[in-house]
Design an enzyme around this catalytic site. Structure first.
Site, mmCIF file in Angstrom:
data_model
loop_
_atom_site.group_PDB
_atom_site.id
_atom_site.type_symbol
_atom_site.label_atom_id
_atom_site.label_comp_id
_atom_site.label_asym_id
_atom_site.label_seq_id
_atom_site.Cartn_x
_atom_site.Cartn_y
_atom_site.Cartn_z
ATOM 1 N N HIS A 53 35.590 37.792 35.330
ATOM 2 C CA HIS A 53 35.348 36.439 35.833
ATOM 3 C C HIS A 53 34.370 36.525 36.998
ATOM 4 O O HIS A 53 34.346 37.524 37.729
ATOM 5 C CB HIS A 53 36.649 35.804 36.326
ATOM 6 N N GLU A 55 34.402 35.191 39.949
ATOM 7 C CA GLU A 55 35.037 35.429 41.250
ATOM 8 C C GLU A 55 35.446 36.887 41.408
ATOM 9 O O GLU A 55 35.252 37.499 42.455
ATOM 10 C CB GLU A 55 36.301 34.566 41.415
ATOM 11 N N CYS A 83 41.261 30.658 38.554
ATOM 12 C CA CYS A 83 42.449 30.817 37.713
ATOM 13 C C CYS A 83 43.506 31.613 38.471
ATOM 14 O O CYS A 83 43.299 32.022 39.618
ATOM 15 C CB CYS A 83 42.063 31.541 36.422
ATOM 16 N N CYS A 86 42.136 35.192 39.492
ATOM 17 C CA CYS A 86 41.172 35.133 40.587
ATOM 18 C C CYS A 86 41.819 34.634 41.871
ATOM 19 O O CYS A 86 41.490 35.122 42.959
ATOM 20 C CB CYS A 86 39.981 34.275 40.184
#
Length: 157
Positions: A53, A55, A83, A86
């Site tokens: 991801h 992040e 999410c 993260c």
């Protein structure tokens, strides 16, 4: 607010890099002392890595840049609400401030489904600012998924 918009535009530029790769267009940057120390965009499909991801990648790059897993004094800018994974990485890396664009009512854990990053039972929490350039961030995602559905529909005919 003006600085938040400036840095969110940089995160949007990262999201557009992901989009060009066929990735979900999410971008993130990390800022410390008014300097961008890390940039990233989603790479899950490209890397076939569930943790790739924007992040998560940005946090890893920022830690390498500062030479510490503690990202105190940093702000994370991301185009979509983080999410659960993260959000956990934000808490564990001690990022004190998170700024995001679009809410994620199906998977967001920084205010939508839950607010993991501001959970008072943790020894560290982050302040969350949401809705910065929300329309631009949301439009980028909506258009991506609209195009994806159209391509899938076309290939099924």
């Amino acid at each position: 607010m003006a600085n938040d918009e400036y840095y969110m535009k940089l995160a949007i530029a990262e999201a557009k890099k992901a989009q060009r790769l066929g990735e979900v267009p999410i971008g993130a940057i990390i800022v410390k002392n008014d300097e961008v120390i890390a940039r990233a965009h989603n790479l899950r499909e490209t890397a076939q890595q569930p943790t790739a991801h924007a992040e998560h990648i940005a946090i890893e790059r920022a830690a390498k840049e500062v030479g510490s897993w503690r990202l105190e004094g940093c702000t994370l800018y991301v185009t979509l609400e983080p999410c659960v994974m993260c959000s956990g990485a934000i808490v564990m890396s001690r990022i004190p401030r998170v700024v995001f664009g679009a809410m994620d009512p199906k998977g967001g854990c920084s205010g939508s489904l839950m607010n993991l990053v501001e959970e008072p039972r943790f020894n560290h929490r982050a302040t969350v600012v949401s809705g910065i350039l929300e329309k631009e961030c949301g439009d980028l995602l909506r258009q991506f998924f609209r195009d994806l559905r159209a391509r899938k529909s076309k290939s099924n005919t």
